[in-house]
Design an enzyme around this catalytic site. Sequence first.
Site, PDB file in Angstrom:
ATOM      1  N   LYS A   1       0.865  -1.187   0.000  1.00 23.33           N
ATOM      2  CA  LYS A   1       0.000   0.000   0.000  1.00 23.33           C
ATOM      3  C   LYS A   1       0.893   1.224   0.000  1.00 23.33           C
ATOM      4  O   LYS A   1       2.057   1.151   0.413  1.00 23.33           O
ATOM      5  CB  LYS A   1      -0.889   0.013   1.248  1.00 23.33           C
TER       6      LYS A   1
HETATM    7  P1  NAD Z   1     -12.966   7.401  -2.714  1.00 25.37           P
HETATM    8  O1  NAD Z   1     -11.974   8.482  -2.451  1.00 25.37           O
HETATM    9  O2  NAD Z   1     -13.454   7.191  -4.105  1.00 25.37           O
HETATM   10  O3  NAD Z   1     -14.253   7.604  -1.785  1.00 25.37           O
HETATM   11  C1  NAD Z   1     -14.194   7.741  -0.406  1.00 25.37           C
HETATM   12  C2  NAD Z   1     -15.558   8.200   0.060  1.00 25.37           C
HETATM   13  O4  NAD Z   1     -15.597   8.253   1.478  1.00 25.37           O
HETATM   14  C3  NAD Z   1     -15.915   9.605  -0.417  1.00 25.37           C
HETATM   15  O5  NAD Z   1     -17.290   9.633  -0.729  1.00 25.37           O
HETATM   16  C4  NAD Z   1     -15.644  10.468   0.811  1.00 25.37           C
HETATM   17  O6  NAD Z   1     -16.403  11.648   0.804  1.00 25.37           O
HETATM   18  C5  NAD Z   1     -16.068   9.513   1.890  1.00 25.37           C
HETATM   19  N1  NAD Z   1     -15.510   9.806   3.196  1.00 25.37           N
HETATM   20  C6  NAD Z   1     -14.275  10.227   3.515  1.00 25.37           C
HETATM   21  N2  NAD Z   1     -14.179  10.379   4.838  1.00 25.37           N
HETATM   22  C7  NAD Z   1     -15.366  10.031   5.351  1.00 25.37           C
HETATM   23  C8  NAD Z   1     -15.895   9.968   6.654  1.00 25.37           C
HETATM   24  N3  NAD Z   1     -15.177  10.315   7.702  1.00 25.37           N
HETATM   25  N4  NAD Z   1     -17.162   9.537   6.817  1.00 25.37           N
HETATM   26  C9  NAD Z   1     -17.892   9.182   5.734  1.00 25.37           C
HETATM   27  N5  NAD Z   1     -17.458   9.229   4.496  1.00 25.37           N
HETATM   28  C10 NAD Z   1     -16.215   9.654   4.308  1.00 25.37           C
HETATM   29  O7  NAD Z   1     -12.314   6.068  -2.139  1.00 25.37           O
HETATM   30  P2  NAD Z   1     -12.673   4.556  -2.515  1.00 25.37           P
HETATM   31  O8  NAD Z   1     -11.704   4.122  -3.539  1.00 25.37           O
HETATM   32  O9  NAD Z   1     -14.121   4.426  -2.727  1.00 25.37           O
HETATM   33  O10 NAD Z   1     -12.229   3.823  -1.161  1.00 25.37           O
HETATM   34  C11 NAD Z   1     -13.130   3.700  -0.050  1.00 25.37           C
HETATM   35  C12 NAD Z   1     -12.650   2.543   0.814  1.00 25.37           C
HETATM   36  O11 NAD Z   1     -12.630   1.341   0.013  1.00 25.37           O
HETATM   37  C13 NAD Z   1     -11.237   2.668   1.377  1.00 25.37           C
HETATM   38  O12 NAD Z   1     -11.193   2.005   2.622  1.00 25.37           O
HETATM   39  C14 NAD Z   1     -10.391   1.900   0.362  1.00 25.37           C
HETATM   40  O13 NAD Z   1      -9.172   1.444   0.918  1.00 25.37           O
HETATM   41  C15 NAD Z   1     -11.337   0.759   0.061  1.00 25.37           C
HETATM   42  N6  NAD Z   1     -11.081   0.061  -1.199  1.00 25.37           N
HETATM   43  C16 NAD Z   1     -11.072   0.713  -2.400  1.00 25.37           C
HETATM   44  C17 NAD Z   1     -10.878  -0.008  -3.561  1.00 25.37           C
HETATM   45  C18 NAD Z   1     -10.931   0.623  -4.929  1.00 25.37           C
HETATM   46  O14 NAD Z   1     -10.886  -0.111  -5.931  1.00 25.37           O
HETATM   47  N7  NAD Z   1     -11.053   1.941  -5.045  1.00 25.37           N
HETATM   48  C19 NAD Z   1     -10.649  -1.382  -3.511  1.00 25.37           C
HETATM   49  C20 NAD Z   1     -10.687  -2.033  -2.275  1.00 25.37           C
HETATM   50  C21 NAD Z   1     -10.906  -1.291  -1.128  1.00 25.37           C
END
Ligand code: NAD
Length: 423
Positions: free
Chosen positions: A113
Amino acid sequence: MSVAASTLHESENPWRNAQSQFDAAAGLLGLEPRLCAVLREVRREFTVRFPVQMDDGSVRMFTGYRVQHNTTRGPAKGGIRFHPECSLDEVKALAMWMTWKCALANLPFGGAKGGVIVDPAELSHHELERLTRRFATEITVLIGPESDIPAPDVNTSAEIMAWIMDTLSMEAGHSVPAVVTGKPIDIGGSEGRHRATGRGVTVVTLEACRCLGMEPATTTVAVQGFGNVGSVSAQLMHEEGFRVCAISDVTGGVHDPAGLDIPAILEHRRAGGTLATLTGLRRVSNQSLLELPVDVLVPAALESQITAANAARIQARLIVEGANGPTTTEADHVLERRGVVVVPDILANAGGVTVSYFEWVQDLQSFFWEEPEINRRLEAVMRRGFAQMVEAAQAHTVSWRMGAYLVAVQRVADATAVRGIYP
Ligand code: NAD
């Protein structure tokens, strides 16, 4: 909120949670102490401090990390996030979870990561590009198609992956598409990657509902986080007939017990709107969203959202962890005692890395597949992971999380044992 590890209550430190989850699995598996010693630490942790020229000519220093937890089963794989509260402990935990996630999905990758301490909303587009390109250069010693392959995560996008790919390619003197995944399709990205994590969340939610005798048409859902993972999950679950009653982003959320019109909200966002500018809907805070009377809760924002402080008030019967590490170890115990079923992050959000794997394979072969083929293979990987998790959980009479860990940790331990400890 995920806050810097130094200011966190120790029980909410993601690295502590990751290690305690591993310790529990290693104990149940009766893993040899020498294997435990290898697997409970990260292999490489790299901190970089680098300057970026701002648009006004000034220079700001930034701190970034790239951590490789384990590379026994293949190249390290894991996203890069840009977040003001990113910390080394957070990145270490996320790297370890990637190792288990890839092993559970049986992908030939280890776990990594990366992150930069920055609020990208404070940067102009040009500053963001310069920061990305400089960070990519700083971590060149680690990343590459055969060594360590980044992807998008919180606050990073396909465009940011394109800048990383271009930077590494310019330094190499030729195109190196396989150095990152989650790229735009035009430069070797994969069909279906953008929606892959949310699609995987939806597939395992359907599987879990089937196990628990829940029908989508009579099942209500709340989704915390409306970014890549949360918004695609909400959209696909809506399409599957679930009643998505609440969604939120960092600004707060909206709630309608009768079910939200998710396509209309996505349209509002495409037109430049945000959840904060939606009108005519009941507002809900991120904390109260977690405690709403719904059947399924999908935390899809950040770590340590469900803690010892609120676990007793969660009303959902099923939690599907779209985010990484949204539930602390203490909260997990409370949920388990209360009979709340959790589909753990290392399975629930594995759809992203699965299609990233397909993207990497396509780039290496310069041979690209159609989206239906990708979705079909993705669904097969998710269903297989789900079945293996449930089987292990039943065999050992443990939670689904522990079942998933037993499968994943055993695979990495077996690979470590058969390779031997070098030299
Ligand atoms: P992103 O940046 O696209 O979205 C994050 C979202 O969370 C946004 O809507 C933001 O406004 C919101 N957010 C941020 N802080 C917050 C809070 N305190 N309370 C509520 N909402 C909040 O990110 P993403 O890629 O969707 O990732 C989200 C999670 O999924 C992370 O834990 C990431 O590690 C995990 N993840 C992502 C992927 C991927 O393919 N993008 C894959 C596996 C896991």
